[in-house]
Design an enzyme around this catalytic site. Structure first.
Site, PDB file in Angstrom:
ATOM      1  N   SER A 287     -19.105   3.709  11.708  1.00  0.00           N
ATOM      2  CA  SER A 287     -19.067   4.254  13.075  1.00  0.00           C
ATOM      3  C   SER A 287     -20.378   4.009  13.829  1.00  0.00           C
ATOM      4  O   SER A 287     -20.467   4.264  15.024  1.00  0.00           O
ATOM      5  CB  SER A 287     -18.768   5.754  13.025  1.00  0.00           C
ATOM      6  OG  SER A 287     -19.758   6.389  12.249  1.00  0.00           O
TER       7      SER A 287
ATOM      8  N   ASP B  83     -10.935  -5.190   7.592  1.00  0.00           N
ATOM      9  CA  ASP B  83     -10.081  -6.391   7.641  1.00  0.00           C
ATOM     10  C   ASP B  83      -9.770  -6.776   9.091  1.00  0.00           C
ATOM     11  O   ASP B  83      -9.754  -7.961   9.429  1.00  0.00           O
ATOM     12  CB  ASP B  83      -8.776  -6.139   6.882  1.00  0.00           C
ATOM     13  CG  ASP B  83      -9.024  -5.867   5.403  1.00  0.00           C
ATOM     14  OD1 ASP B  83     -10.026  -6.380   4.865  1.00  0.00           O
ATOM     15  OD2 ASP B  83      -8.219  -5.148   4.801  1.00  0.00           O
TER      16      ASP B  83
ATOM     17  N   ASP C 188       0.843  -1.205   0.000  1.00  0.00           N
ATOM     18  CA  ASP C 188       0.000   0.000   0.000  1.00  0.00           C
ATOM     19  C   ASP C 188       0.872   1.247   0.000  1.00  0.00           C
ATOM     20  O   ASP C 188       1.784   1.371   0.832  1.00  0.00           O
ATOM     21  CB  ASP C 188      -0.880   0.037   1.259  1.00  0.00           C
ATOM     22  CG  ASP C 188      -1.930  -1.062   1.278  1.00  0.00           C
ATOM     23  OD1 ASP C 188      -2.046  -1.807   0.279  1.00  0.00           O
ATOM     24  OD2 ASP C 188      -2.636  -1.167   2.303  1.00  0.00           O
TER      25      ASP C 188
ATOM     26  N   THR D 169     -21.718  -4.616   8.625  1.00  0.00           N
ATOM     27  CA  THR D 169     -21.004  -3.574   9.363  1.00  0.00           C
ATOM     28  C   THR D 169     -21.548  -2.214   8.914  1.00  0.00           C
ATOM     29  O   THR D 169     -21.837  -1.999   7.736  1.00  0.00           O
ATOM     30  CB  THR D 169     -19.484  -3.660   9.109  1.00  0.00           C
ATOM     31  OG1 THR D 169     -19.231  -3.519   7.708  1.00  0.00           O
ATOM     32  CG2 THR D 169     -18.929  -5.000   9.575  1.00  0.00           C
TER      33      THR D 169
ATOM     34  N   GLY E 244      -3.346  -5.413   1.358  1.00  0.00           N
ATOM     35  CA  GLY E 244      -4.083  -6.474   0.655  1.00  0.00           C
ATOM     36  C   GLY E 244      -5.060  -7.101   1.628  1.00  0.00           C
ATOM     37  O   GLY E 244      -4.684  -7.437   2.754  1.00  0.00           O
TER      38      GLY E 244
HETATM   39  O1  RIB Z   1      -8.959  -3.277   2.967  1.00  0.00           O
HETATM   40  C1  RIB Z   1      -7.839  -2.478   2.814  1.00  0.00           C
HETATM   41  C2  RIB Z   1      -6.944  -2.987   1.726  1.00  0.00           C
HETATM   42  O2  RIB Z   1      -7.599  -2.838   0.487  1.00  0.00           O
HETATM   43  C3  RIB Z   1      -5.638  -2.247   1.570  1.00  0.00           C
HETATM   44  O3  RIB Z   1      -4.620  -2.761   2.386  1.00  0.00           O
HETATM   45  C4  RIB Z   1      -5.353  -2.358   0.076  1.00  0.00           C
HETATM   46  O4  RIB Z   1      -4.243  -3.130  -0.228  1.00  0.00           O
HETATM   47  C5  RIB Z   1      -6.634  -2.907  -0.546  1.00  0.00           C
HETATM   48  O5  RIB Z   1      -6.503  -4.213  -0.888  1.00  0.00           O
END
Ligand code: RIB
Length: 299
Positions: free
Chosen positions: A216, A245, A11, A213, A37
């Site tokens: 906030s 994530d 990123d 989700t 990712g």
């Molecule tokens: O969910 C966030 C992620 O989305 C980032 O880290 C980026 O790489 C994309 O895949």
């Protein structure tokens, strides 16, 4: 044990005064580089939350590959399922505004050449297979089939949501996590109610757990006859990248470790909230002690 099949990116993040509109250039100061990712982020979040985690995916044969894998290696995620393919490692270009909202452009690189067959012989009975939406849908389908054959539970976070028929994938999913936009899109495609409560209830009618989700505002979830609703813990957000994530990783870890469903939801929410307080999708994933402390405060 959690097996993650998904994307690995590097990123590149720029803090911006505001996010650009179409056709507009907005400048920020120096960029920062982070591993990312959705697959890698969720694997790391689950590991930090206390689960044993194995990641299957791909990086390119380039200078970004090792940077993208560094956090996972340091945290003890099993990377034997990660292959190095000719071409580029996945790359995400991320802008963040002063409220922590983001805009993300992804160059998929090696991630579009991952193969579900790499999971054969790795996924074990009673384990969890975690999937997202950055791998090709045909491979996600195959991976779900492998989980079905081995008796693994499927945890699916279809982000970004694949633009295709998803009914067969939904049928194979034991735990589905979507945001409001993804829920509305899937609902439109599959003729389900799009409003979060009803989407969750309807999706859970066939025995799976469905979690929507709400940023906030918290989450709404359904499992069996039960409907669960929790407000999000209040935090000062600096970067929401990877919050979803962190939620998925901590939730999957808690379920895999046998926590009750409502406690697992709270641990996911605590991880998601804490992830917003630090810049970077992986650097922000909290450890199990931080998660437990904040989860105890969610009622
Ligand atoms: O969910 C966030 C992620 O989305 C980032 O880290 C980026 O790489 C994309 O895949």
């Amino acid at each position: 044990m959690i097996f993650v099949f998904g994307s690995i990116n590097l990123d590149m993040v720029v803090a911006l005064p505001r996010l650009p509109k179409a056709g507009e250039t907005v400048s920020g100061p120096d960029h920062q580089t982070f591993p990312g990712g959705k697959g890698a982020n969720q694997a790391l979040a689950a590991r930090r939350a206390g689960a044993e985690v194995s990641l299957t995916g791909a990086v390119g044969r380039d200078a970004f590959a090792e940077l993208a894998l560094a956090n996972l290696r340091a945290a003890g995620v099993d990377l034997q399922g990660v292959r190095v393919l000719d071409g580029a490692t996945g790359l995400a270009l991320i802008g963040i505004d002063p409220k922590g909202e983001n805009q993300i452009i992804v160059a998929s690189g090696a991630n579009i050449r991952v193969e579900a067959d790499w999971l054969e012989g790795r996924v074990t009975s009673g384990s969890t297979l975690m999937l997202q939406g950055e791998a090709p849908l045909r491979e996600i389908r195959k991976a779900m089939g492998i989980a079905g054959q081995t008796g693994a539970s499927v945890f699916w976070n279809p982000a970004p949501v694949p633009q295709d028929d998803l009914m067969d994938c939904l049928d194979r999913t034991n735990t589905l996590v979507v945001n409001e936009g993804e829920a509305a899109y899937i609902a439109g495609k599959l003729g389900m109610p799009g409003e979060p409560d009803n989407f969750a209830r309807d999706g859970a009618a066939s025995g799976r757990a469905v979690i929507v989700t709400l940023g906030s505002r918290g989450i709404v979830a359904a499992k069996g006859e039960g409907l669960f609703r929790f407000a999000a813990p209040q935090v000062t957000a600096v970067d929401t990248t990877g919050a979803g994530d962190a939620f998925c990783g901590a939730l999957a870890a808690a379920l895999d470790l046998g926590r009750p469903f409502d406690r697992a939801l709270k641990e996911g929410m605590a991880a998601g909230a804490l992830a917003c307080t630090v810049t970077g999708a992986q650097s922000s994933a909290p450890d199990k002690a931080e998660i437990a402390r904040l989860a105890d405060q969610i009622v």
